[in-house]
Design an enzyme around this catalytic site. Sequence first.
Site, short mmCIF file in Angstrom:
data_model
loop_
_atom_site.label_atom_id
_atom_site.label_comp_id
_atom_site.label_asym_id
_atom_site.label_seq_id
_atom_site.Cartn_x
_atom_site.Cartn_y
_atom_site.Cartn_z
CG ASP A 78 3.14 -81.69 -5.28
OD1 ASP A 78 2.51 -80.80 -6.20
OD2 ASP A 78 2.34 -82.34 -4.61
CD GLU A 145 -3.00 -81.61 -7.53
OE1 GLU A 145 -4.36 -81.84 -7.89
OE2 GLU A 145 -2.23 -82.56 -7.19
#
Length: 479
Positions: A78, A145
């Site tokens: 991400d 994350e």
Amino acid sequence: MAILAGLQPERVFHWFEELCRIPHGSGNTKAISDYLVRFARDRGLAVRQDEWNNVVIKKPASAGYEAAAPVLLQGHMDMVCEKEPDCKKDMAAEGLELVVEGDTVYAKCTTLGGDDGIAVAMILALLESGALPHPALEAVLTVDEETGMIGAAAIDLSDLRGRLLINLDSEVEGVFTAGCAGGATAVIDIPVKREPLTGESLFITVSGLTGGHSGIEINRGRANAVVLLGRILDAIGRATTMRLCSVSGGSKDNAIPVSACATLVVENRGRAAAACRRMEEVFRREYAVADGAITVSAQSGQDAGVPMDADTTRRALTLLQCAPNGVQEMSREVEGLVQTSLNLGILTTSADSVRASFCVRSNINSQKEMLLRRLELLGAVLWGTFSISGDYPAWEYSADSPLRRLMAEVFAEQCGHAPTVEVIHAGVECGLLADKLSGLDCVSIGPDLTEIHTPRERMHIASVQRTWALLTETLRRLR
């Protein structure tokens, strides 16, 4: 034609560009996760995908490396999606527009996602290669994350054999990260009551701030737009009768907010506007070096609806004025290390609440808990509710790391000087992974990435080349 065609290492940049075609902001990772699964299956590699969209891919050892200990390669899929104010791109549905300028790659008017797309690209290049020698590889590709390491917290690693981990989520070449802060996201919700008030509607904005990463750049003296908005509103409240209608600012709790705004009803518009002008002068003087382009504006608006009552307005202003923010304590053991901090990263208003979201960090878990407790008590005093999510442990420094020692040797041979070994005031997933895999030996590296989490993000091409050389030579020697 591929924008990055011709850049070296060719396959690394090929995969990075492919990943950039797929929207992959935090919370929007299903498409890129499925892409990684297809990549593995197309090459006959063992792969599993969990309900969170985390992906684990395994590749057997090269010939002659069968007896070597497996190596874990890790990065997150991400990215933080930020864009310039006038950018029309829908980052939830559209890919990035890459640009090569000199020795850098960036994305037109948006964040690039080199953090951590370049890690995933390097891992894919290793997994597809038949020429690069290596031990058995276990690639751990996590999601979300950037919003509290949610994927790393949820992932099951019980089937992994490796106890050597190379994390590729650092942003400064030549710096080996060997420890990091633990952290958590804390949210205070203040209940809202509303009642009519006769007056003029006013729309307040604070903008022009630099922003940046709320861990790595928290000590650079940059202003927080939400905190400044609190000071502006307090100044207006001292100049004239005022009631809030709404307040908002920031979009990621781990990014220092670059703008914030408020809609309010005031008794005397002239006094409110004068207070805004004075605060702009104050801010430009206070932040002349680190954030000298701060702009405060006050514009007459349409009917803002029913404002909050006096008590709610007071409690909302107290939250903005009294909540801790920024560096709280420096380390006494590691020179220059921010030990404990927090960032008021997101401020929103609904019909019945004002919500403030904080990113809390500390390299000492007890101080993280102390800050969370302070926020909880503040919320209680303001008749609010408090919640914690994305809590993760600190990655504690180990003086004896065989993997780090080997990588330092390789780096010194390739670059002519020793790497810097440091502990950082930002979260990397090694702490969570080490908590799941007893005895894990971790090192985090990466190429030069500048101005991450902002539309000014740049990835440096020559640095990617050198980081790739370090990674592949390290794997070659782990025999």
